[in-house]
Design an enzyme around this catalytic site. Structure first.
Site, PDB file in Angstrom:
ATOM      1  N   GLU A 164     -17.424  -3.378  25.104  1.00  0.00           N
ATOM      2  CA  GLU A 164     -16.604  -4.583  25.221  1.00  0.00           C
ATOM      3  C   GLU A 164     -15.384  -4.509  24.301  1.00  0.00           C
ATOM      4  O   GLU A 164     -14.280  -4.903  24.670  1.00  0.00           O
ATOM      5  CB  GLU A 164     -17.425  -5.830  24.866  1.00  0.00           C
ATOM      6  CG  GLU A 164     -18.640  -6.052  25.757  1.00  0.00           C
ATOM      7  CD  GLU A 164     -19.840  -5.207  25.359  1.00  0.00           C
ATOM      8  OE1 GLU A 164     -19.812  -4.558  24.286  1.00  0.00           O
ATOM      9  OE2 GLU A 164     -20.817  -5.182  26.137  1.00  0.00           O
TER      10      GLU A 164
ATOM     11  N   GLY B 106      -3.712  -3.300  11.500  1.00  0.00           N
ATOM     12  CA  GLY B 106      -4.153  -3.799  10.202  1.00  0.00           C
ATOM     13  C   GLY B 106      -5.667  -3.941  10.218  1.00  0.00           C
ATOM     14  O   GLY B 106      -6.359  -3.337   9.395  1.00  0.00           O
TER      15      GLY B 106
ATOM     16  N   HIS C 189       0.831  -1.202   0.000  1.00  0.00           N
ATOM     17  CA  HIS C 189       0.000   0.000   0.000  1.00  0.00           C
ATOM     18  C   HIS C 189       0.868   1.256   0.000  1.00  0.00           C
ATOM     19  O   HIS C 189       1.276   1.731   1.065  1.00  0.00           O
ATOM     20  CB  HIS C 189      -0.895   0.011   1.242  1.00  0.00           C
ATOM     21  CG  HIS C 189      -1.817  -1.171   1.317  1.00  0.00           C
ATOM     22  ND1 HIS C 189      -1.406  -2.413   1.709  1.00  0.00           N
ATOM     23  CD2 HIS C 189      -3.144  -1.286   1.031  1.00  0.00           C
ATOM     24  CE1 HIS C 189      -2.432  -3.259   1.667  1.00  0.00           C
ATOM     25  NE2 HIS C 189      -3.491  -2.611   1.262  1.00  0.00           N
TER      26      HIS C 189
ATOM     27  N   LEU D  15      -8.830  -2.624  10.988  1.00  0.00           N
ATOM     28  CA  LEU D  15      -9.006  -1.182  11.158  1.00  0.00           C
ATOM     29  C   LEU D  15      -9.681  -0.818  12.476  1.00  0.00           C
ATOM     30  O   LEU D  15     -10.532  -1.523  12.985  1.00  0.00           O
ATOM     31  CB  LEU D  15      -9.757  -0.603   9.962  1.00  0.00           C
ATOM     32  CG  LEU D  15      -8.927  -0.683   8.662  1.00  0.00           C
ATOM     33  CD1 LEU D  15      -9.739  -0.215   7.468  1.00  0.00           C
ATOM     34  CD2 LEU D  15      -7.638   0.113   8.778  1.00  0.00           C
TER      35      LEU D  15
ATOM     36  N   SER E  69     -22.181  -7.869  38.199  1.00  0.00           N
ATOM     37  CA  SER E  69     -22.433  -9.199  37.640  1.00  0.00           C
ATOM     38  C   SER E  69     -21.141  -9.967  37.419  1.00  0.00           C
ATOM     39  O   SER E  69     -21.061 -11.161  37.690  1.00  0.00           O
ATOM     40  CB  SER E  69     -23.178  -9.083  36.313  1.00  0.00           C
ATOM     41  OG  SER E  69     -24.439  -8.478  36.491  1.00  0.00           O
TER      42      SER E  69
ATOM     43  N   ASP F 124      -9.402   6.933   7.342  1.00  0.00           N
ATOM     44  CA  ASP F 124     -10.869   6.993   7.328  1.00  0.00           C
ATOM     45  C   ASP F 124     -11.475   5.686   7.814  1.00  0.00           C
ATOM     46  O   ASP F 124     -12.497   5.687   8.499  1.00  0.00           O
ATOM     47  CB  ASP F 124     -11.362   7.299   5.911  1.00  0.00           C
ATOM     48  CG  ASP F 124     -11.011   8.710   5.489  1.00  0.00           C
ATOM     49  OD1 ASP F 124     -11.519   9.652   6.114  1.00  0.00           O
ATOM     50  OD2 ASP F 124     -10.226   8.871   4.546  1.00  0.00           O
TER      51      ASP F 124
ATOM     52  N   HIS G  88     -21.268 -15.626  33.359  1.00  0.00           N
ATOM     53  CA  HIS G  88     -22.566 -16.015  32.785  1.00  0.00           C
ATOM     54  C   HIS G  88     -22.300 -16.880  31.546  1.00  0.00           C
ATOM     55  O   HIS G  88     -22.650 -16.540  30.429  1.00  0.00           O
ATOM     56  CB  HIS G  88     -23.415 -14.777  32.458  1.00  0.00           C
ATOM     57  CG  HIS G  88     -23.773 -13.965  33.672  1.00  0.00           C
ATOM     58  ND1 HIS G  88     -22.821 -13.400  34.511  1.00  0.00           N
ATOM     59  CD2 HIS G  88     -24.977 -13.629  34.209  1.00  0.00           C
ATOM     60  CE1 HIS G  88     -23.436 -12.766  35.499  1.00  0.00           C
ATOM     61  NE2 HIS G  88     -24.735 -12.894  35.348  1.00  0.00           N
TER      62      HIS G  88
ATOM     63  N   ASP H 144     -32.269 -14.800  30.908  1.00  0.00           N
ATOM     64  CA  ASP H 144     -31.952 -13.811  29.870  1.00  0.00           C
ATOM     65  C   ASP H 144     -32.028 -14.404  28.468  1.00  0.00           C
ATOM     66  O   ASP H 144     -32.114 -13.677  27.479  1.00  0.00           O
ATOM     67  CB  ASP H 144     -30.573 -13.173  30.114  1.00  0.00           C
ATOM     68  CG  ASP H 144     -30.667 -11.996  31.083  1.00  0.00           C
ATOM     69  OD1 ASP H 144     -31.791 -11.526  31.342  1.00  0.00           O
ATOM     70  OD2 ASP H 144     -29.623 -11.552  31.578  1.00  0.00           O
TER      71      ASP H 144
ATOM     72  N   HIS I 230     -28.107 -14.179  25.322  1.00  0.00           N
ATOM     73  CA  HIS I 230     -27.114 -14.006  26.378  1.00  0.00           C
ATOM     74  C   HIS I 230     -26.438 -15.308  26.779  1.00  0.00           C
ATOM     75  O   HIS I 230     -25.540 -15.297  27.622  1.00  0.00           O
ATOM     76  CB  HIS I 230     -27.770 -13.370  27.620  1.00  0.00           C
ATOM     77  CG  HIS I 230     -28.059 -11.903  27.460  1.00  0.00           C
ATOM     78  ND1 HIS I 230     -28.745 -11.393  26.384  1.00  0.00           N
ATOM     79  CD2 HIS I 230     -27.741 -10.829  28.237  1.00  0.00           C
ATOM     80  CE1 HIS I 230     -28.850 -10.076  26.522  1.00  0.00           C
ATOM     81  NE2 HIS I 230     -28.244  -9.708  27.624  1.00  0.00           N
TER      82      HIS I 230
ATOM     83  N   ASN J  18      -7.797  12.017   3.697  1.00  0.00           N
ATOM     84  CA  ASN J  18      -7.513  12.058   2.253  1.00  0.00           C
ATOM     85  C   ASN J  18      -8.763  11.872   1.397  1.00  0.00           C
ATOM     86  O   ASN J  18      -8.684  11.867   0.171  1.00  0.00           O
ATOM     87  CB  ASN J  18      -6.429  11.035   1.894  1.00  0.00           C
ATOM     88  CG  ASN J  18      -6.849   9.622   2.235  1.00  0.00           C
ATOM     89  OD1 ASN J  18      -8.037   9.313   2.289  1.00  0.00           O
ATOM     90  ND2 ASN J  18      -5.882   8.754   2.458  1.00  0.00           N
TER      91      ASN J  18
ATOM     92  N   HIS K 233      -4.134   3.361  -3.469  1.00  0.00           N
ATOM     93  CA  HIS K 233      -4.226   2.883  -2.089  1.00  0.00           C
ATOM     94  C   HIS K 233      -3.458   1.592  -1.857  1.00  0.00           C
ATOM     95  O   HIS K 233      -2.611   1.515  -0.960  1.00  0.00           O
ATOM     96  CB  HIS K 233      -5.694   2.670  -1.702  1.00  0.00           C
ATOM     97  CG  HIS K 233      -5.892   1.829  -0.473  1.00  0.00           C
ATOM     98  ND1 HIS K 233      -5.736   2.316   0.789  1.00  0.00           N
ATOM     99  CD2 HIS K 233      -6.200   0.508  -0.333  1.00  0.00           C
ATOM    100  CE1 HIS K 233      -5.952   1.349   1.670  1.00  0.00           C
ATOM    101  NE2 HIS K 233      -6.234   0.242   1.013  1.00  0.00           N
TER     102      HIS K 233
ATOM    103  N   PHE L 126     -20.877 -11.887  25.052  1.00  0.00           N
ATOM    104  CA  PHE L 126     -20.388 -10.680  24.399  1.00  0.00           C
ATOM    105  C   PHE L 126     -18.896 -10.747  24.102  1.00  0.00           C
ATOM    106  O   PHE L 126     -18.299  -9.765  23.644  1.00  0.00           O
ATOM    107  CB  PHE L 126     -20.776  -9.442  25.210  1.00  0.00           C
ATOM    108  CG  PHE L 126     -22.260  -9.365  25.446  1.00  0.00           C
ATOM    109  CD1 PHE L 126     -23.140  -9.839  24.470  1.00  0.00           C
ATOM    110  CD2 PHE L 126     -22.790  -8.872  26.613  1.00  0.00           C
ATOM    111  CE1 PHE L 126     -24.517  -9.807  24.661  1.00  0.00           C
ATOM    112  CE2 PHE L 126     -24.164  -8.830  26.823  1.00  0.00           C
ATOM    113  CZ  PHE L 126     -25.033  -9.300  25.847  1.00  0.00           C
TER     114      PHE L 126
END
Lengths: 657, 657
Positions: free
Chosen positions: A408, A120, A31, A122, A381, A158, A458, A466, A470, A188, A262, A434
């Site tokens: 998270e 790398g 690049h 992003l 929790s 970006d 959990h 839940d 969950h 850019n 790019h 999560f």
């Protein structure tokens, strides 16, 4: 700056451009657009501001430089070469992106000196840098300006700012007021698919300002304008965004400013044209001595600053503490855990392993002065906050507990940054389901080998009402699939303590603790000084001439023991193996594995999918677990409903014998 | 509104509060805080604005309501009960969070009528709603105001707005100018860990405005103020954020406004106190007839609107097309793919499967008028845009290709929303390594069973120089671990075409195509009308009395065939199985499985970790693949370096015979 100095700085930048385009061309891959576009910004930053010493790349009080737009790796390699990093000679640049070279396609932490973080994917760089800048302030609060007083500079593209993780990062940095964090945005207006305006119209400066950042714009090809912006940013107490208006591929006359520049080599013709435009008459990979000399002065300035710092450290009252934290000295922990384990085996508490984790953390956090806890807004929790911890707050960085917010991904990346910064050892909690939200950063922990600890509570249908969103079902398999990550699922308070010892003493491996919501009895009722969890799996019950081996993890060990009792009542001898960590078991000797697993038929039990269990189970063996998503109901009802019971294990065992 | 109407609306809201607190109390589990805090907003929204018909819950032109703060599920269930949804009688509310009830802990799509999307993992609802609102505009562009003209309303909490995915969602919605999207933010200044100001200080209104949104605030407990804000939002051409200033747990006099009311039952005493404050003298789960009548009028208004719409549809020129798209009629696709496959088997192209995917998409997109493509800014790499596709742009929604930007997570959630909206069938691409970035939304696709297609290219070390951050190694295992997701890794252009047929005709299963960067020969050289990929695995080479079975997927099938050739030259008979989809193979009959796998020793080959291969391989069988992270180098060098070669397969095969 004086004119001749300015022209020299432009030459410093053009050297970066030339090396980037030549290396990409030789590799036929890479690049060039970003390094050429941001060369001026990088040259000004390093020439006028950065304090690093290539001869001491891990010097604790160095400025940090994070290339969040990691695809522009040649910018970093070129800088390191010109600065004189020992391991970045010109041959490395000529071997850009080749097998065994330090100059990987994206900067890989540990591959070469001075690479502060693997980037790398992003957005990871900017989010990791928040952890670095936070660590700087936390250590500053502990040791003062004499020992800790540096900046974290980031180049972000970006893409970094479009990724969701950037929101978590900037919100966190703005809230905490991390004024030593300076993000230089390569504005850019180009992405891979075309102009940025095909997919975004966010006013980035307004967005950052909304999160409490100082924002300033500059012409990314005007050195004094760049320098003024950086100077302003350094002096502002808030974290800073510098919007650097640049032209991607600057210097390549026919391709610059477009998205084709790019991620592909420029081609011989365009490179020749660029050499003319840049007034760069040197051969590929040839750098004139005055340019080496100019970059060398940056290195000298850093070496001098480092020497001053070394002198300050030598006479500093906190020297011993500081050095111990830097070294991550955990030598006191094993004895403290062993003493605590002895107490547990006597007390035999019946607690959830998340609660057992909180209990173990009392030991960990009172033994290790550099541990830093936190949670993604689930403190009550996850039970990640042990007694006496104090919250890290804006302007009050002396605390040791971080409210990461409902972020998270940002938490995981920040923990990577804290660990990479050095001198602090982070852990942080969320619900295990999560883990998916922070998986890209967990993967980077593993790829970089930074000893972050993830506390995932959990951990199964055992969380109950839940429901399936969950309830982790596939998460154990998907996390065990990540190389170089220890997934630890303790069965009781003793194993939980052992898991914490493993996690907090690990050197090159992140650890992930998988903890129950529901109460579990102490299954390890006889004290052992040895950390049996470190074996990965071990015999909890070992009758002579066993007829069946029951293998379980975490909350299902209790169920396997109940099954063994039932089998015993029927005259069937069942061994029970607790298997808290598959990865560590896979590292054991063949003798040990054979001893634990035996030759009798096996039944595995885990309230999760079977994938990954072929470490223990062959095609003839049985598995009691989940086959799909969970459901919403009280936990006991779910265990019955999904048939994860002692009776189910007994039936499978009798079926096989 | 007149006073008596206003007081009735307050009663409508208090009914929601009472049902929420009573159901949570009875379940001894759940979240009363949000439903009680947002009851007034919900009552005003439904009473004055929402157009839905409980008797026709899937009516295409209904307004969509998304409870992004899914933990407040009792708000939704209470509304549905009061509106008279057939499947939400009072018994369902009494069985909140119990096994088999439709009233799961979080709203589960498909469990009850009117649940537009599964929510609970924070931020997913708001991001999914962007896809719904986009689909509305895209269908409006196709069919006009008479058939498509509705709003998407979202209730989102602080958690939703802190999650990174919210940034991707609001940036996308703001850029596209989705004026029919109205997000009502439950601005209660409370998170689980305490006040929001312990972890965030973002000015949300400024943040949304920076991304092109209309923003307005209201007192969330003042009906006319709420209504005025919604009215203003409906009239603004931009997407709208309404900051609803609320008190969490409003009505519970001693607990409201604090974080304890978020996720735990109030207790009998506090409920009694709340009944007094709210002037609500009814028994638990008792609703007075005037309140039912008031909510019933909302349903009647919707039924009337639906009848008008039905009449418009009956006389509409586009009726047939509209209905076909709504039904997702893909009946023309199999024949089109079969014809294309015949051509492929004759032409035998040697192309990357990402290129083969582009070729197959020409067939798919010309056959199905309702397919919608896109990429997370990797169009030229994913090759997701077939000839003739036009870009969806702000104000120009007639296109069929979406520039999702560098937002994998937002893309996946938006695709869920498009699919859930109905009438359009979305697919979207990114690099496979970044499956991790959108994994929470992929999981929801699978949990909900919405037929979204993920196009994941650059699927192994075969991508080469970009290195380990970009090289999937554990991703095949981790994606195969997700229940109800078909992971399809075709070996050539023929299998790729078959994979697309499976993906675009699937009903209740999302599909994920795993495609190579590097060129691959056509391995299916004989045309079969049957879709062999739908078998999951099949014999590509089947010598009599085979001595070994080589099983491979995707780019490694070519290597397995070369190994079979080498073995044949040595007089060893090797069968070769191509296994593009483990999940579909697991659904085949025992006879078929036995026929394909045979009884000879087996060698599996995949440029990925072994986890998940126990479907094919026992402990005695061999596997040629990866054991850890990849590296940066040209692809052929990496295959050699990691020993994923025909020679390695041959050696393993000979070793076992």
């Amino acid at each position: 700056m004086k004119d001749f100095e300015l022209s020299q700085e432009v030459k410093m930048a053009n050297a970066l451009r030339a090396l980037a385009m030549d290396a990409v061309e030789k590799a036929k891959s890479g690049h060039p657009g970003m390094p050429m576009g941001m060369a001026d910004v990088a040259a000004v930053l390093f020439n006028r501001f950065m304090t690093i010493d290539p001869k001491a790349p891990k010097w604790p009080d160095r400025d940090r430089f994070v290339l969040s737009a990691g695809h522009g790796s040649m910018l970093l390699y070129a800088i390191h070469h010109l600065l004189g990093y020992d391991d970045m000679d010109i041959e490395q640049l000529k071997n850009f992106r080749q097998l065994g070279a330090r100059t990987a396609g994206h900067p890989e932490y540990g591959h070469a000196d001075g690479i502060e973080v693997t980037t790398g994917p992003l957005g990871q760089g900017i989010a990791t840098s928040v952890g670095m800048a936070l660590a700087e302030r936390m250590k500053n609060a502990r040791y003062g300006d004499d020992l800790v007083d540096h900046f974290t500079y980031v180049i972000a593209g970006d893409g970094c700012l479009m990724e969701g993780i950037s929101h978590e990062a900037i919100d966190m940095a703005g809230h905490l007021g991390l004024g030593r964090l300076i993000v230089m945005w390569d504005d850019n207006k180009i992405t891979i698919d075309g102009d940025t305006d095909i997919s975004t119209s966010t006013d980035q400066m307004a967005r950052f300002a909304a999160s409490g950042w100082h924002v300033v714009a500059c012409d990314g090809h005007a050195p004094n304008d760049i320098a003024a912006a950086i100077e302003e940013a350094r002096n502002d107490p808030r974290p800073s965004l510098i919007a650097c208006r640049t032209i991607i591929g600057f210097g390549a006359p026919n391709k610059q400013g477009g998205h084709d520049v790019h991620g592909a080599p420029l081609g011989a013709e365009e490179i020749a044209a660029a050499r003319k435009v840049l007034n760069w008459s040197y051969e590929p990979f040839e750098i004139p001595s005055d340019v080496y000399a100019a970059w060398g002065r940056v290195a000298k300035r850093g070496a001098s600053a480092r020497a001053d710092w070394e002198a300050r450290l030598a006479g500093h009252a906190a020297r011993a503490d500081f050095s111990k934290a830097e070294a991550g000295d955990t030598s006191a922990l094993p004895a403290a855990i062993a003493a605590y384990k002895a107490k547990l085996s006597a007390d035999k508490p019946k607690v959830a392993t998340r609660k057992a984790s909180e209990m173990a953390l009392e030991v960990v956090n009172t033994t290790l002065p550099f541990s830093v806890g936190g949670s993604a807004d689930l403190t009550g929790s996850n039970l990640t906050r042990s007694k006496g911890m104090t919250s890290v707050k804006p302007g009050a960085f002396g605390g040791d507990y971080i409210h990461y917010g409902i972020r998270e991904h940002g938490m995981a990346a920040a923990m990577n940054g804290i660990a990479l910064h050095g001198g602090l050892r982070p852990y942080g909690g969320t619900f295990m389901a999560f883990a998916d939200y922070c998986r890209p950063s967990i993967r980077l922990s593993a790829l970089m080998g930074v000893p972050v600890t993830y506390v995932m509570t959990h951990d199964s249908i055992g969380l109950g009402e839940d429901g399936p969103t969950h309830q982790p079902v596939e998460h154990l398999a998907s996390l065990r699939a990540i190389p170089n990550l220890n997934v630890l699922r303790p069965a009781d308070a003793v194993e939980t303590a052992e898991a914490w010892e493993i996690a907090m003493t690990a050197k090159g491996t992140p650890n992930l603790l998988v903890l129950s919501r529901q109460n579990l009895p102490t299954v390890r009722t006889e004290h052992t000084g040895e950390n049996l969890t470190a074996r990965g799996a071990y015999l909890l019950r070992d009758p002579e001439n066993r007829q069946v081996t029951l293998i379980a993890t975490g909350s299902e060990v209790e169920i396997a023991l109940a099954a063994a009792d039932q089998l015993e009542a029927e005259g069937i001898r069942a061994a029970v193996v607790s298997a808290p960590c598959f990865e560590l078991f896979a590292q054991q000797s063949r003798e040990y594995v054979t001893k634990v697993l035996g030759t009798a038929p096996r039944v595995g039990c885990e309230a999760a999918l079977r994938m990954g269990w072929d470490l223990f189970l062959g095609p003839q063996d049985a598995f009691v677990g989940m086959t799909g998503f969970g459901a919403s109901a009280p936990a006991p009802a779910l265990y019955e409903h999904f048939n994860i019971t002692a009776e189910a294990i007994v039936a499978e065992a009798k079926n096989m014998i």
